[in-house]
Enzyme design. Sequence first.
Site, PDB file in Angstrom:
ATOM      1  N   LYS A  18     -89.031 -54.216 -21.199  1.00 46.05           N
ATOM      2  CA  LYS A  18     -87.984 -55.011 -21.850  1.00 46.05           C
ATOM      3  C   LYS A  18     -88.526 -56.340 -22.395  1.00 46.05           C
ATOM      4  O   LYS A  18     -89.648 -56.724 -22.109  1.00 46.05           O
ATOM      5  CB  LYS A  18     -86.827 -55.239 -20.863  1.00 46.05           C
TER       6      LYS A  18
HETATM    7  C1  LIG Z   1     -79.718 -48.626 -23.193  1.00 47.00           C
HETATM    8  C2  LIG Z   1     -80.181 -48.748 -21.772  1.00 47.00           C
HETATM    9  N1  LIG Z   1     -79.275 -48.940 -20.798  1.00 47.00           N
HETATM   10  C3  LIG Z   1     -79.625 -49.064 -19.509  1.00 47.00           C
HETATM   11  C4  LIG Z   1     -80.944 -49.012 -19.130  1.00 47.00           C
HETATM   12  C5  LIG Z   1     -81.299 -49.121 -17.669  1.00 47.00           C
HETATM   13  O1  LIG Z   1     -82.048 -50.267 -17.391  1.00 47.00           O
HETATM   14  P1  LIG Z   1     -82.701 -50.460 -15.938  1.00 47.00           P
HETATM   15  O2  LIG Z   1     -83.963 -49.645 -15.920  1.00 47.00           O
HETATM   16  O3  LIG Z   1     -82.974 -51.930 -15.832  1.00 47.00           O
HETATM   17  O4  LIG Z   1     -81.725 -49.995 -14.950  1.00 47.00           O
HETATM   18  C6  LIG Z   1     -81.933 -48.817 -20.089  1.00 47.00           C
HETATM   19  C7  LIG Z   1     -83.345 -48.763 -19.676  1.00 47.00           C
HETATM   20  O5  LIG Z   1     -84.254 -48.500 -20.402  1.00 47.00           O
HETATM   21  C8  LIG Z   1     -81.550 -48.677 -21.450  1.00 47.00           C
HETATM   22  O6  LIG Z   1     -82.458 -48.496 -22.414  1.00 47.00           O
END
Ligand SMILES: Cc1ncc(COP(=O)(O)O)c(C=O)c1O
Length: 399
Positions: free
Chosen positions: A197
């Site tokens: 990210k």
């Molecule tokens: C659009 C979207 N939502 C949610 C997430 C989930 O993020 P996390 O890995 O921090 O839970 C991601 C992770 O890549 C994502 O791309």
Amino acid sequence: MTIPKLAIDGGKPVRDDFLFFHKSSVGREEVEEIADSFESGWLTTGPKTAEFERRFAEYLGAPSVVGLNSCTAGLHLGLVVMGVEEGDEVITTPITFPSTANVIEHQRATTVFVDVEPETLLMDPTGLERAITSKTRAITPVHYAGHPCDMPAIMQIAGDNGIRVVEDCAHAIESTLDGRHCGTFGDIGAFSFYATKNITCGEGGAACVNSEELRDRLIVLRLHGLTKDAWKRYDKGGFAHYECVVPGFKYNMMDIQAAMLLHQLGKLNAFAERRRAIVHKYDESLTQIPELRPLTRRSNIQHAHHIYPVLLQLDMLKCSRDQFLNAMQAENIGMAVHFRALHLHPYYVQKHGFKRGDFPNAEKASESLVSLPLYPAMSDHDILTVIEAVERVVANYRR
Ligand SMILES: Cc1ncc(COP(=O)(O)O)c(C=O)c1O
């Protein structure tokens, strides 16, 4: 002009070393701040988490932020505090990461997808309006790639129907719409600090909330439903028992995560500037290639440029999307796909009976999307080799 042979067909790759799809930018400052946590003896949720929450809330212009261990945790807690339960429907879009919808399933609610707009891959407000029923409890718009959804339209529809909004801001740390940060439109915005990210601590997340009342509930829910977190329990002063007031979750952010994020946040503007420069270079070259279509960007927004997705115009190419990806990888360029339409993944097909044809815009994108490398650590040479590889692959596969 002769077209150089593709590496996948035995030619020499565009570059000798492999360019990873992503590499994090972490410096000595992060390492020293983590060392400070180790030396202090306090590793889990504590003063560094509180400081990060304060500074990230200030950055977003949000009333409050709660540090978590993932964006998924934020999306889930959002639904929990909005009272989403069995029998409810939650609306989102299929061009997303599975966890956006998985958390709806965790609540035993029903995932309702609406199609995306073909040119942005964002939630189409017209489709949203049509999908609302008496059971709709919440909407989770996804600010895909870092482009804000049409939040005024979505909030209007939500408000008219008494529906809550949990924004998926995993791609949208820097995203604004008419100067207002994504995450601050709905009831809750969930951010990701996962390794790829725009700022990272390896694994981590945060929820921004629009009221102190919501903040207090999230603070309890993120740590087993306890009334006192460990920092308060073990602090000096009178002994304090905790009480479990709700069966909460293990979703808290650790101070060693916050240690990294405090410095990542300080570098955010410099990272964003580099991302913009890379996007500018890609745009300049790739918009000249008719077989490629970068996504549309609207004018009243600030884009977070989390990823650079391109829609291949497959009717103009002699290859499939996956052949394109393999050819790029053979040129030593790391590639990714964001995303294959979630309604056609096995769980969602089996559980909800979704089928091909249900969401045509998402399905078309699902088969033609590729993401190019985009991160601040890329050199100018890296950018040029990505462009050269794309041009070479397209030239070889052009109809
Ligand atoms: C659009 C979207 N939502 C949610 C997430 C989930 O993020 P996390 O890995 O921090 O839970 C991601 C992770 O890549 C994502 O791309």
